[in-house]
Design a protein around this motif. Sequence first.
Motif, PDB file in Angstrom:
ATOM      1  N   LEU A 164      42.503  36.298  34.289  1.00 22.61           N
ATOM      2  CA  LEU A 164      43.346  35.966  33.167  1.00 22.61           C
ATOM      3  C   LEU A 164      43.461  36.627  31.884  1.00 22.61           C
ATOM      4  N   CYS A 165      42.446  37.384  31.810  1.00 26.42           N
ATOM      5  CA  CYS A 165      42.339  38.094  30.557  1.00 26.42           C
ATOM      6  C   CYS A 165      43.425  39.280  30.581  1.00 26.42           C
ATOM      7  N   ASN A 166      43.721  39.714  31.642  1.00 22.76           N
ATOM      8  CA  ASN A 166      44.901  40.789  31.752  1.00 22.76           C
ATOM      9  C   ASN A 166      45.982  40.244  32.660  1.00 22.76           C
ATOM     10  N   ALA A 167      45.967  39.234  33.062  1.00 24.21           N
ATOM     11  CA  ALA A 167      47.376  38.466  33.679  1.00 24.21           C
ATOM     12  C   ALA A 167      47.321  39.451  34.966  1.00 24.21           C
ATOM     13  N   ILE A 168      46.318  39.778  35.639  1.00 21.25           N
ATOM     14  CA  ILE A 168      46.490  40.233  37.342  1.00 21.25           C
ATOM     15  C   ILE A 168      46.487  39.039  38.094  1.00 21.25           C
ATOM     16  N   THR A 169      47.445  39.252  38.893  1.00 18.71           N
ATOM     17  CA  THR A 169      47.481  38.258  40.004  1.00 18.71           C
ATOM     18  C   THR A 169      47.156  38.561  41.308  1.00 18.71           C
ATOM     19  N   ASP A 170      46.698  38.117  42.467  1.00 12.97           N
ATOM     20  CA  ASP A 170      46.367  38.437  43.793  1.00 12.97           C
ATOM     21  C   ASP A 170      47.513  39.242  44.356  1.00 12.97           C
ATOM     22  N   HIS A 171      48.627  39.048  44.016  1.00 16.61           N
ATOM     23  CA  HIS A 171      49.799  39.863  44.532  1.00 16.61           C
ATOM     24  C   HIS A 171      49.653  41.311  43.945  1.00 16.61           C
ATOM     25  N   ASP A 172      49.395  41.244  42.591  1.00 19.76           N
ATOM     26  CA  ASP A 172      49.080  42.518  41.971  1.00 19.76           C
ATOM     27  C   ASP A 172      47.996  43.438  42.663  1.00 19.76           C
ATOM     28  N   ILE A 173      46.964  42.830  42.987  1.00 22.46           N
ATOM     29  CA  ILE A 173      45.974  43.377  43.823  1.00 22.46           C
ATOM     30  C   ILE A 173      46.397  43.927  45.389  1.00 22.46           C
ATOM     31  N   ARG A 174      46.895  43.053  45.807  1.00 21.01           N
ATOM     32  CA  ARG A 174      47.458  43.407  47.103  1.00 21.01           C
ATOM     33  C   ARG A 174      48.519  44.584  47.250  1.00 21.01           C
ATOM     34  N   ARG A 175      49.330  44.710  46.198  1.00 22.53           N
ATOM     35  CA  ARG A 175      50.216  45.825  45.850  1.00 22.53           C
ATOM     36  C   ARG A 175      49.435  47.032  45.509  1.00 22.53           C
ATOM     37  N   ALA A 176      48.691  46.937  44.831  1.00 25.47           N
ATOM     38  CA  ALA A 176      47.596  48.041  44.535  1.00 25.47           C
ATOM     39  C   ALA A 176      47.014  48.652  45.839  1.00 25.47           C
ATOM     40  N   ALA A 177      46.540  47.793  46.788  1.00 25.60           N
ATOM     41  CA  ALA A 177      45.946  48.205  47.830  1.00 25.60           C
ATOM     42  C   ALA A 177      47.053  48.862  48.709  1.00 25.60           C
ATOM     43  N   ALA A 178      48.234  48.318  48.696  1.00 27.75           N
ATOM     44  CA  ALA A 178      49.249  48.918  49.518  1.00 27.75           C
ATOM     45  C   ALA A 178      49.506  50.447  49.047  1.00 27.75           C
ATOM     46  N   ASP A 179      49.250  50.540  47.507  1.00 26.17           N
ATOM     47  CA  ASP A 179      49.763  51.822  46.918  1.00 26.17           C
ATOM     48  C   ASP A 179      48.447  52.773  47.062  1.00 26.17           C
ATOM     49  N   GLY A 180      47.490  52.132  47.772  1.00 30.14           N
ATOM     50  CA  GLY A 180      46.363  53.462  48.081  1.00 30.14           C
ATOM     51  C   GLY A 180      45.184  52.920  47.306  1.00 30.14           C
ATOM     52  N   VAL A 181      45.141  51.958  46.718  1.00 24.74           N
ATOM     53  CA  VAL A 181      43.790  51.791  45.981  1.00 24.74           C
ATOM     54  C   VAL A 181      42.862  51.046  47.019  1.00 24.74           C
ATOM     55  N   ARG A 182      41.433  51.840  46.970  1.00 21.74           N
ATOM     56  CA  ARG A 182      40.453  51.708  47.944  1.00 21.74           C
ATOM     57  C   ARG A 182      39.365  50.836  47.462  1.00 21.74           C
ATOM     58  N   HIS A 183      38.964  51.266  46.139  1.00 25.43           N
ATOM     59  CA  HIS A 183      37.830  50.990  45.484  1.00 25.43           C
ATOM     60  C   HIS A 183      38.156  50.124  44.179  1.00 25.43           C
ATOM     61  N   PHE A 184      37.101  49.313  44.036  1.00 26.85           N
ATOM     62  CA  PHE A 184      37.132  48.421  42.731  1.00 26.85           C
ATOM     63  C   PHE A 184      37.589  49.192  41.209  1.00 26.85           C
TER      64      PHE A 184
END
Length: 66
Positions: free
Chosen positions: A5-25
């Motif tokens: 909520l602090c940064n308005a990050i959604t589950d979709h944003d996280i899935r998109r990041a993973a699809a773009d190559g993000v593997r680590h927190f």
Amino acid sequence: MYICLCNAITDHDIRRAAADGVRHFAELQSRTGCSDCCGCCEAEARSTLDAAVAQVALDLPILVAA
Ligand code: FES
């Protein structure tokens, strides 16, 4: 659904990041700012990223030796 909520990050944003190559927190935090404020979302964000990374891995083509 909002995960951070602090940064308005959604589950979709996280899935998109993973699809773009993000593997680590840490990468997720660097790219999105997720969980860099109060930290209340960290467990859910990690869980969402782990699931997204696993899903991306399943979608990779299977290489077969000839
Ligand atoms: S809810 Fe994600 S840092 Fe506060």
